[in-house]
Design a protein around this motif. Sequence first.
Motif, short mmCIF file in Angstrom:
data_model
loop_
_atom_site.label_atom_id
_atom_site.label_comp_id
_atom_site.label_asym_id
_atom_site.label_seq_id
_atom_site.Cartn_x
_atom_site.Cartn_y
_atom_site.Cartn_z
N SER A 219 55.67 31.14 20.75
CA SER A 219 55.00 30.80 19.50
C SER A 219 53.96 31.85 19.14
CB SER A 219 54.33 29.43 19.61
OG SER A 219 53.63 29.10 18.44
N ALA A 220 53.92 32.22 17.85
CA ALA A 220 52.91 33.14 17.34
C ALA A 220 52.62 32.77 15.89
CB ALA A 220 53.37 34.59 17.44
N LYS A 221 51.61 33.41 15.30
CA LYS A 221 51.28 33.10 13.91
C LYS A 221 52.42 33.44 12.97
CE LYS A 221 46.26 33.62 14.30
NZ LYS A 221 45.06 34.38 13.85
N ASN A 222 53.02 34.61 13.17
CA ASN A 222 54.12 35.05 12.31
C ASN A 222 55.01 36.00 13.10
OD1 ASN A 222 52.91 37.80 12.03
ND2 ASN A 222 51.35 36.66 10.88
N THR A 223 56.12 36.37 12.53
CA THR A 223 57.10 37.18 13.26
C THR A 223 56.58 38.57 13.60
OG1 THR A 223 58.11 37.80 11.13
CG2 THR A 223 59.10 35.96 12.34
N CYS A 245 66.34 32.11 23.77
CA CYS A 245 64.98 32.16 23.27
C CYS A 245 64.86 31.43 21.95
CB CYS A 245 64.51 33.61 23.11
SG CYS A 245 62.84 33.75 22.43
N HIS A 246 63.76 30.71 21.80
CA HIS A 246 63.43 30.03 20.55
C HIS A 246 62.04 30.51 20.12
CE1 HIS A 246 66.78 27.17 21.25
NE2 HIS A 246 66.39 27.26 22.52
N PHE A 247 61.99 31.23 19.01
CA PHE A 247 60.71 31.69 18.47
C PHE A 247 60.15 30.63 17.53
CE2 PHE A 247 63.06 35.80 19.00
CZ PHE A 247 62.26 36.35 19.99
N HIS A 248 58.83 30.42 17.58
CA HIS A 248 58.15 29.51 16.67
C HIS A 248 57.04 30.27 15.97
CE1 HIS A 248 59.66 25.38 17.84
NE2 HIS A 248 60.22 26.16 18.75
N VAL A 249 56.92 30.08 14.66
CA VAL A 249 55.84 30.71 13.89
C VAL A 249 55.07 29.62 13.15
CG1 VAL A 249 56.94 32.96 13.65
CG2 VAL A 249 57.46 31.17 11.98
N THR A 250 53.74 29.75 13.13
CA THR A 250 52.90 28.69 12.58
C THR A 250 52.23 29.05 11.26
OG1 THR A 250 51.03 29.49 13.92
CG2 THR A 250 52.41 27.75 14.87
N GLN A 251 52.21 30.36 10.92
CA GLN A 251 51.57 30.78 9.66
C GLN A 251 52.38 31.88 8.99
OE1 GLN A 251 47.33 31.65 10.17
NE2 GLN A 251 47.18 30.17 11.84
N GLN A 252 53.67 31.69 8.91
CA GLN A 252 54.54 32.70 8.31
C GLN A 252 54.41 32.68 6.79
OE1 GLN A 252 56.40 34.76 10.17
NE2 GLN A 252 57.42 35.83 8.49
N SER A 253 54.13 33.84 6.19
CA SER A 253 53.98 33.91 4.73
C SER A 253 55.06 34.78 4.07
CB SER A 253 52.59 34.46 4.37
OG SER A 253 52.39 35.73 4.94
N SER A 254 55.74 35.59 4.87
CA SER A 254 56.79 36.46 4.33
C SER A 254 58.16 35.98 4.79
CB SER A 254 56.57 37.90 4.81
OG SER A 254 56.61 37.97 6.22
N GLN A 255 59.20 36.52 4.18
CA GLN A 255 60.55 36.13 4.54
C GLN A 255 60.90 36.64 5.94
OE1 GLN A 255 63.46 37.28 1.65
NE2 GLN A 255 65.19 36.35 2.74
N ILE A 256 61.60 35.80 6.69
CA ILE A 256 62.01 36.16 8.05
C ILE A 256 63.29 36.99 7.98
CG2 ILE A 256 62.75 35.25 10.29
CD1 ILE A 256 61.04 32.74 9.62
#
Length: 316
Positions: A219-223, A245-256
Amino acid sequence: MAHATIYVGFTVPQLLRGASRIFPTHSALVVMRHSDFCYCTVNGTIKSKRKMDHLERTANNFRQEVISQAKVCGIANESETVKRLRLAIANKDFTFKAGQWVDFFIPGVSVVGGFSICSSPGLLEREGILELAVKHTVHPPAHWIHTECTLDSEVALRVGGDFFFDPQPGDSPVKLVLIAGGVGINPLFSILLHIVDLHGYQEGKGNGYKMGTVKLYYSAKNTSELLFKKNILGLMNAFPGKITCHFHVTQQSSQICKELQPHVTEGRISEKDLEKHVSKDTLWYICGPPPMIESISKQLSNIGVPRNCVFFEKWW
């Protein structure tokens, strides 16, 4: 979290025995306190009147006696805020276990840094190289790495830490769930790379430790703050079914980006994510900021994971 306090005094020349060629000889008293590393405890809360430094936090942890000189042989930007260092190790007796950290001694900087190793023990054995990934902060050792460190800079290192994965050939196979928050990925990435080495040795030699499956939740704020993501995707492709692996983002503002989309979930790691991996032969390794450790520890308790199967490292 309640714990006893243990104070130990020593001088810097005593601490840096064996590294005198690159360090000044002036003395300074260093006081250390009992570390907050332990087996998982879910009912405590983290309280501190002040922010402890690395030596205080890790005073009761294992430390090797060997202090080795090291030379910076590579510097790269792992993200906008994290630099990745490659260090050539001078001492052939210098070893570490996947998940451990180093005391980081810098000439002319009185504060000793503490950074988790992000490379595998195998890389050190094969090439004499160790890697660190350090986030930019005002803390003097991290600030030095981001503002003054250059190729051929000389430092000294000493390995320590009780958080590691080091199975022996005769050990029973286990499954691992690795849970990382932010730069807490560092020791878990070291463990992941060590597991890759174990797979390679087992497949090549037909013996050695037989590793079970590995699940990484990161987990991180964004990618952009997901460190080593390309390396991790490469490992998943190289070991399908064995490493996921499973990535988690908590404050993503741009397209992944398309490459990451199948592996990214927006939101925090939840009990529902973790409960599917509960089994008698699963070990859980967690590294991240204390609030995350508290939250994940409580989740694991709620889904019935025994405390002696959970290991964590807290970094302030």
